[in-house]
Design a protein around this motif. Sequence first.
Motif, mmCIF file in Angstrom:
data_model
loop_
_atom_site.group_PDB
_atom_site.id
_atom_site.type_symbol
_atom_site.label_atom_id
_atom_site.label_comp_id
_atom_site.label_asym_id
_atom_site.label_seq_id
_atom_site.Cartn_x
_atom_site.Cartn_y
_atom_site.Cartn_z
ATOM 1 N N VAL A 24 17.543 -14.035 18.413
ATOM 2 C CA VAL A 24 18.741 -13.591 17.686
ATOM 3 C C VAL A 24 18.970 -12.111 17.998
ATOM 4 O O VAL A 24 18.052 -11.294 17.870
ATOM 5 N N ALA A 25 20.147 -11.793 18.413
ATOM 6 C CA ALA A 25 20.481 -10.398 18.752
ATOM 7 C C ALA A 25 20.717 -9.593 17.476
ATOM 8 O O ALA A 25 21.522 -9.981 16.621
ATOM 9 N N THR A 26 20.013 -8.491 17.356
ATOM 10 C CA THR A 26 20.165 -7.562 16.220
ATOM 11 C C THR A 26 20.355 -6.149 16.756
ATOM 12 O O THR A 26 20.007 -5.858 17.916
ATOM 13 N N PRO A 27 20.890 -5.243 15.912
ATOM 14 C CA PRO A 27 21.061 -3.855 16.397
ATOM 15 C C PRO A 27 19.749 -3.177 16.749
ATOM 16 O O PRO A 27 19.749 -2.172 17.457
ATOM 17 N N ARG A 28 18.660 -3.757 16.301
ATOM 18 C CA ARG A 28 17.390 -3.107 16.603
ATOM 19 C C ARG A 28 16.827 -3.523 17.961
ATOM 20 O O ARG A 28 16.370 -2.681 18.729
ATOM 21 N N ASN A 29 16.878 -4.857 18.262
ATOM 22 C CA ASN A 29 16.261 -5.284 19.518
ATOM 23 C C ASN A 29 17.210 -5.186 20.710
ATOM 24 O O ASN A 29 16.778 -4.994 21.840
ATOM 25 N N VAL A 30 18.529 -5.345 20.467
ATOM 26 C CA VAL A 30 19.485 -5.206 21.576
ATOM 27 C C VAL A 30 20.651 -4.327 21.121
ATOM 28 O O VAL A 30 21.759 -4.799 20.867
ATOM 29 N N PRO A 31 20.419 -3.038 20.947
ATOM 30 C CA PRO A 31 21.511 -2.177 20.457
ATOM 31 C C PRO A 31 22.692 -2.104 21.405
ATOM 32 O O PRO A 31 23.827 -1.908 20.971
ATOM 33 N N HIS A 32 22.473 -2.264 22.731
ATOM 34 C CA HIS A 32 23.579 -2.147 23.681
ATOM 35 C C HIS A 32 24.599 -3.262 23.502
ATOM 36 O O HIS A 32 25.787 -3.084 23.773
ATOM 37 N N GLU A 33 24.153 -4.453 23.032
ATOM 38 C CA GLU A 33 25.075 -5.548 22.830
ATOM 39 C C GLU A 33 26.087 -5.230 21.736
ATOM 40 O O GLU A 33 27.272 -5.586 21.849
#
Length: 642
Positions: A24-33
């Motif tokens: 699951v994409a979150t601002p912590r693990n994938v901030p660039h997304e």
Amino acid sequence: MNGSTLNFPSFQSSSINAPIGRPVATPRNVPHEFVNHKRRAAEVLISNPNRHGAGHQGATPMVRISMGLKSGIPSEVDYALSQLVRISFESGDDLRAETYPGLSEALFEKLATIQSLADTRYPEGTGELLEDSKFVKQLEKINEAALVLRNMSLQPDNARYFSRLKNGRQIIVTCMNLPGQSCFIELKHYILDMVEAMAIHLSLAIDDDLFPTLHANLLSDDRGLVLGSLRAICRLVMGHDEANCIGQIDKRAIDRIKALIMLEDEDLVSACLDFLYQYTTNEENVEKLIQPPDGIEIVKQLTRLLLHQAVPGDQVVFLTGSLKPVVKATAIPNLPQEIVNDLLSYTEPDRAAKWMRCCFEEDQSADITQIALWQAYQARFTEYVAAGRPLLPAAEFIKNVSVAFNNASAMVLPIAGGGQKFIIKGIKPRETPMSVKGQVYLACKWITGTNNSTAGTETTQAQQQQQQPAQPIRCPAQLATPQDLWVHILKDHISPPDLTQQTQAKLFCNWGGCERFHPAGDSDRRKVIAHVRTHMPETSPPKSSHPSSRYPTASDWLEDPKQIKLVIRRNQTGTDDRGEAAGIPLTAVLVLRNVARRGMFNGKELLSGERPVLFEIMAVNKPLATYIADLLVEEDEGEVDD
């Protein structure tokens, strides 16, 4: 289908039945997304600006609150009122009525529903209010509307805006005329605060419907209603003296206000004094206020409030060079006959020693010639030598000086030209003699004339140029007690009037060069006697342990001629940031001044009975000294006794 071949799915179950996890994409693990997501959303908005709802943030909170309040939908009205209560409390300065058109009108319309609510829940002819949950809910929302208007009215611009509303004044009067039930008390308090804030913008007429409502509240048992009504009335009548609506208040309300100032309630007393100040700006009102016997009591209470919450204490002042040095006496005092008779009962050398103590006192900086000391003693007792009382020889007399004064000694000083001067160092003549028992006599300082005896004789111009200025001649009388001195003054210097003469002689005060009645004099003997009495010394020391002021004595001045400590009793009331009088004492003295100015003869007569107290307060209360002085001047009509 795959080409021409039919492929059927296999219905056999898989050997692996566990769920497969997906990231699951979150601002912590994938901030660039997430950054790319915001960028793509902005690009879509730019590429298609006409898309419905694109870039619209919705209505502002205040617009929604205003529209919800106007809609009449119960849920929206409840939301709007709850938000307005919070906003008016947290940031009331930014809540301006002119900025949000229709908001104030909607709040007043909500406030106007209180009449229909009271009519349905308070049937005419019944003494009880029918309450239920629905009534409590509706009344709560009306109170919230009143609270918002009250908080908004604290801003001068909002208060002026409210005063110009078409039905605003009528709605306010309706709310204040509600039945005296406890459930309406909160609403009435909010309305009174609004009236106080709006009063400066409201006009007050003789047939006004607002003033009688406030007048009726003065007899209420609720402290808040009385306090709010007093403040509102003061603001309403301020600057409207021509109408004098405040004079229509009946005697019952005035008597209650006079009784309330005796309470230990600072807010209530302050409001009552503000009311009395506005009330006493009219002469007719003052005449009604000071009618006997209540007039005496109100003046006493106002005088008492001049020291309200006064802080007692002593003010220490150091005087530097402000007093004139004590003039040293050069002439040896002439002993009264009663002291001489006491001295004749002693034999030599005791008589010589006691005579020195009666006529001299110790002073390390003073001296007297031996020949002057011996000649003074010889001149006073030579007449008694024939009666069998011989004098002490000169040499023994000089040696006896050290017996009378331990710090005095005979000395020989060289003088210019080769001569010598024989002196007694360490003593000086007393200003007034002292008895053998240690009682210091009092000198009469009445000026009986001058030493210019050339009157009536012809003098040349050279003689007139060489003639010295006339020196005053003082009465030689010396008395033992202040009572004896006073009897001497009345008998020898202020003679009783001669009833045989049609025109009485003019009297003067010649005590120490006093010019109180010069040059015309005064024929009123009692007035002159009252003034001369002020020159007399005190008959006894002050009994109070805290005198109003302790004046320095001559000995204090001689011990330290550079600095003198002066202790002044103070009883000071509250002051503002500029150090001037403020609060209840200031308002009380202003009311007294109105009584003195507009009370005519009755007002001055009432204040004359408090003159001693007013003088004392003026002495100990520095912030009020100027105001009380003006009050006393008003009382005396421009004449103030010394």
